[in-house]
Design a protein around this motif. Sequence first.
Motif, PDB file in Angstrom:
ATOM      1  N   UNK A  54      68.829  65.393  -5.183  1.00  0.00           N
ATOM      2  CA  UNK A  54      67.942  65.320  -4.022  1.00  0.00           C
ATOM      3  C   UNK A  54      68.598  65.852  -2.754  1.00  0.00           C
ATOM      4  N   UNK A  55      69.908  65.744  -2.675  1.00  0.00           N
ATOM      5  CA  UNK A  55      70.613  66.285  -1.511  1.00  0.00           C
ATOM      6  C   UNK A  55      70.694  67.804  -1.543  1.00  0.00           C
TER       7      UNK A  55
ATOM      8  N   UNK B 239      66.463  51.539  -3.412  1.00  0.00           N
ATOM      9  CA  UNK B 239      67.805  51.821  -3.893  1.00  0.00           C
ATOM     10  C   UNK B 239      68.629  52.638  -2.933  1.00  0.00           C
ATOM     11  N   UNK B 240      68.256  52.623  -1.644  1.00  0.00           N
ATOM     12  CA  UNK B 240      69.019  53.347  -0.642  1.00  0.00           C
ATOM     13  C   UNK B 240      68.114  54.043   0.351  1.00  0.00           C
TER      14      UNK B 240
ATOM     15  N   UNK C 248      72.467  56.776   2.133  1.00  0.00           N
ATOM     16  CA  UNK C 248      73.024  55.502   2.564  1.00  0.00           C
ATOM     17  C   UNK C 248      72.779  54.463   1.477  1.00  0.00           C
ATOM     18  N   UNK C 249      73.820  53.976   0.809  1.00  0.00           N
ATOM     19  CA  UNK C 249      73.643  52.987  -0.266  1.00  0.00           C
ATOM     20  C   UNK C 249      73.013  51.703   0.265  1.00  0.00           C
TER      21      UNK C 249
ATOM     22  N   UNK D 291      71.283  56.570  -8.740  1.00  0.00           N
ATOM     23  CA  UNK D 291      72.425  57.094  -9.482  1.00  0.00           C
ATOM     24  C   UNK D 291      72.987  58.331  -8.788  1.00  0.00           C
ATOM     25  N   UNK D 292      74.268  58.547  -9.023  1.00  0.00           N
ATOM     26  CA  UNK D 292      74.960  59.645  -8.336  1.00  0.00           C
ATOM     27  C   UNK D 292      74.328  60.995  -8.635  1.00  0.00           C
ATOM     28  N   UNK D 293      73.905  61.220  -9.892  1.00  0.00           N
ATOM     29  CA  UNK D 293      73.324  62.527 -10.209  1.00  0.00           C
ATOM     30  C   UNK D 293      71.968  62.715  -9.549  1.00  0.00           C
TER      31      UNK D 293
END
Length: 372
Positions: A179-180, A282-283, A190-191, A172-174
């Motif tokens: 994590x970034x 998931x990426x 990377x999706x 998920x985006x959040x």
Amino acid sequence: MPLDRRRFVRVMMAGGTALAAVPLLESCCGAGVAGEEARDPPADPLPGLDRGRTDILFLASLAPSSHNIQPWFVRIRDADHWVVGADVNRRLSAVDPQNRELMLSIGAFTENIVLAASASGYEAEIEVLASRAFDADLLEVRLWAAQPAGYPLQRLSDRRTLRGGYSNAELKADDVSALLEPLADRALFIPPSSPQAAYLKEAAVESFRAQTWRDAAQAELAEWIRFDDNAVFAHRDGLTLASMEISGIAACFVRLFADDVMSKNFREQGIKKTARLAGQGGGWFVVSSGDDSVAGLIETGRRWQRMNLLLRERGIAAHPMSQMLEEEPWRGELAGQLGLTGVPQFVLRVGYVEDYPGPVSPRRPVSWFVRR
């Protein structure tokens, strides 16, 4: 002729002794918990250090490292002045000839010192001493009294690298943003459905295959695998069956019949498992640094550890798939394939997991890596 798994089963069944083997299998499969027991904090403070400072060093030792080699030592100048260095006997010369990964591991160790110290009422001042990755003394730590920061130390003690059981749901985006954040501008998500993810999946498998068939790398791996509890307690480091997520009957057979890491069967099974794992998740995160300097690598290792420590509470696992940064041509082409401007230092396969067991990797006692 070595007795492999299939031949063992055939022999046992043909001889009518399958039932007789059950106690042997149960005894064997009951082993393997040593990793959990071989990571306890020291019962008493080290000479010259109080309980709090000894615990800081123990918590620092829970940092991750390639093959769980735990390459650090700490020289105690006085109670509040330490020098952190690299143990030359704990290098991975076949897969990490430039000590790149070792410096990253020292960075993670250093971050744990800083976080544990802050929670214990100290500010840890870090100064990098080394100019080369082969210098013995890498950095110094000075502790200054400060207000406790309230950092949750359970994050350090609960951290674990999980390899399997990933959901294929995209992060998920959040969660990606969280994590970034500790990685600043030095990471890329990377999706899983992107062309770059397809490249990383293939690169993970093929670089693992190349390294597995490179005898020097495989022999080095063999030196760090602890197949039984006696080896775990003797060394308190390395890769255990539990940390490699081999359990139950499979672990029993590995202990009995498949401990020849150089064998064709062991190598082929590792390649098959890597191909299966590379398809989960998931990426991907790719973490880079501005350069390969000692200071840059240590700082990147610190940032990576900050991210690691956020994973469990979000139900996310991350698996470094390092072979593509250790083997050519992937090492040389990765940055261009992904459009990176920095130097890639970690390739992490990530994914949500429902079951997040506790850590099992053994740790050396603090007294084993402290020097005077």
